[in-house]
Design a protein around this motif. Structure first.
Motif, short mmCIF file in Angstrom:
data_model
loop_
_atom_site.label_atom_id
_atom_site.label_comp_id
_atom_site.label_asym_id
_atom_site.label_seq_id
_atom_site.Cartn_x
_atom_site.Cartn_y
_atom_site.Cartn_z
N ALA A 293 0.82 -1.21 0.00
CA ALA A 293 0.00 0.00 0.00
C ALA A 293 0.85 1.26 0.00
O ALA A 293 0.41 2.32 -0.45
N VAL A 294 2.08 1.16 0.50
CA VAL A 294 3.00 2.30 0.52
C VAL A 294 3.61 2.52 -0.86
O VAL A 294 3.73 3.65 -1.34
N ARG A 295 4.00 1.42 -1.52
CA ARG A 295 4.74 1.50 -2.77
C ARG A 295 4.02 2.30 -3.86
O ARG A 295 4.65 3.11 -4.57
N PRO A 296 2.69 2.14 -4.06
CA PRO A 296 2.03 2.92 -5.12
C PRO A 296 2.13 4.43 -4.92
O PRO A 296 2.18 5.18 -5.90
N VAL A 297 2.16 4.88 -3.67
CA VAL A 297 2.32 6.32 -3.41
C VAL A 297 3.73 6.75 -3.79
O VAL A 297 3.93 7.82 -4.38
N LEU A 298 4.71 5.93 -3.46
CA LEU A 298 6.09 6.24 -3.86
C LEU A 298 6.21 6.27 -5.38
O LEU A 298 6.89 7.14 -5.96
N ASP A 299 5.54 5.34 -6.04
CA ASP A 299 5.59 5.32 -7.50
C ASP A 299 4.90 6.54 -8.10
O ASP A 299 5.36 7.09 -9.12
N ALA A 300 3.82 6.98 -7.48
CA ALA A 300 3.15 8.20 -7.94
C ALA A 300 4.08 9.41 -7.80
O ALA A 300 4.12 10.29 -8.67
N ALA A 301 4.84 9.44 -6.71
CA ALA A 301 5.81 10.51 -6.53
C ALA A 301 6.90 10.44 -7.59
O ALA A 301 7.34 11.47 -8.13
N LEU B 18 10.71 10.46 -12.61
CA LEU B 18 11.46 9.21 -12.54
C LEU B 18 10.60 8.05 -13.03
O LEU B 18 9.37 8.08 -12.93
N THR B 19 11.26 7.03 -13.52
CA THR B 19 10.57 5.78 -13.82
C THR B 19 10.59 4.91 -12.57
O THR B 19 11.67 4.65 -12.03
N PRO B 20 9.43 4.48 -12.08
CA PRO B 20 9.42 3.67 -10.85
C PRO B 20 10.27 2.41 -11.00
O PRO B 20 10.25 1.75 -12.04
N ASP B 21 11.02 2.11 -9.95
CA ASP B 21 11.81 0.89 -9.93
C ASP B 21 10.91 -0.34 -9.81
O ASP B 21 9.80 -0.26 -9.26
N HIS B 22 11.41 -1.45 -10.30
CA HIS B 22 10.70 -2.72 -10.11
C HIS B 22 10.75 -3.10 -8.63
O HIS B 22 11.80 -3.01 -7.99
N ALA B 23 9.62 -3.50 -8.09
CA ALA B 23 9.56 -3.94 -6.69
C ALA B 23 9.97 -5.40 -6.61
O ALA B 23 9.34 -6.27 -7.23
N GLY B 24 11.03 -5.69 -5.86
CA GLY B 24 11.55 -7.05 -5.80
C GLY B 24 11.18 -7.82 -4.55
O GLY B 24 11.81 -8.83 -4.25
N LEU B 25 10.17 -7.36 -3.82
CA LEU B 25 9.75 -8.05 -2.60
C LEU B 25 8.73 -9.14 -2.93
O LEU B 25 8.01 -9.05 -3.93
N PRO B 26 8.63 -10.16 -2.08
CA PRO B 26 7.60 -11.19 -2.29
C PRO B 26 6.22 -10.56 -2.29
O PRO B 26 5.94 -9.62 -1.54
#
Length: 210
Positions: free
Chosen positions: A138-146, A152-160
């Motif tokens: 739920a946190v990552r999409p906000v970081l990607d929006a930023a 910036l191009t959002p990084d690939h999320a490598g977490l399970p």
């Protein structure tokens, strides 16, 4: 009967970041104040989770997350690098009334997470770090929006992913005492995250009303 993983996932969906009113507020992502609001999120998430050693480092990806090996530690290290890039991209922390109080709140959060990670109660740290990884979805999409907002191009999320975490943890059966400690650690982590969103919401209102 739901297993421990399913119970944790249900807890995160009920009490985690995804349900916070500020996380769901359109003003966070759109409108004239969105750049400041998103920059504030990036700086505060980084202040809590981008420093080393963090919760994932202190637990070493062991316990409940042992089946994932070093993937969890490496994956969250990549998230820290992503946060560092975002901090540079969004620029300085937005000027906000009450900054001293905000800083004190962040110090308290970091201390609380370190206490959870170093807990001697078997299962407590496991619950906290698992809740962090689950709530990160739920946190990552906000970081990607930023990232997108600031070029910036959002990084690939490598977490399970959530399903993999829940399914793997469902196989764990260490007894009711361990499960209670896991639940306690998870609830404490989610409490800190909700407190962080409360702080971000209050700061946005303070900037708007200044």
């Amino acid at each position: 009967m739901p297993g421990l993983g399913a119970d944790l996932l249900a807890l995160v969906r009920r009490d985690g970041s995804i349900g916070h009113v500020w996380r769901q507020d359109d003003a966070l992502l759109t409108g004239p104040d969105a750049p400041c609001n998103l920059a504030d999120v990036v700086h505060h998430i980084a202040a809590v989770h981008a420093r080393r050693p963090g919760l994932v480092d202190l637990t070493g990806g062991g316990g409940l997350l042992q089946p994932f090996g070093v993937a969890v530690v490496d994956g969250f290290s990549a998230e820290r690098r992503y946060l560092a890039r975002l901090v540079v991209a969004v620029g300085p922390l937005p000027p906000t009334p009450g900054q001293t109080l905000s800083q004190a709140a962040l110090i308290g959060q970091r201390h609380a997470l370190e206490t959870l990670a170093r807990s001697d109660r078997a299962g407590c740290a496991d619950g906290a770090v698992t809740a962090l990884l689950m709530d990160w979805s739920a946190v990552r999409p906000v970081l990607d929006a930023a990232a997108v907002r600031f070029g910036l191009t959002p990084d690939h999320a490598g977490l399970p992913d959530l399903a993999a975490l829940a399914t793997t943890i469902d196989t764990v059966d260490e007894g009711p005492g361990f499960a209670r400690a896991v639940g306690f650690g998870a609830r404490q982590l989610l409490l800190q995250h909700r407190g962080l969103w409360d702080l971000l919401e209050a700061r946005a209102h303070a900037r708007r009303d200044a």
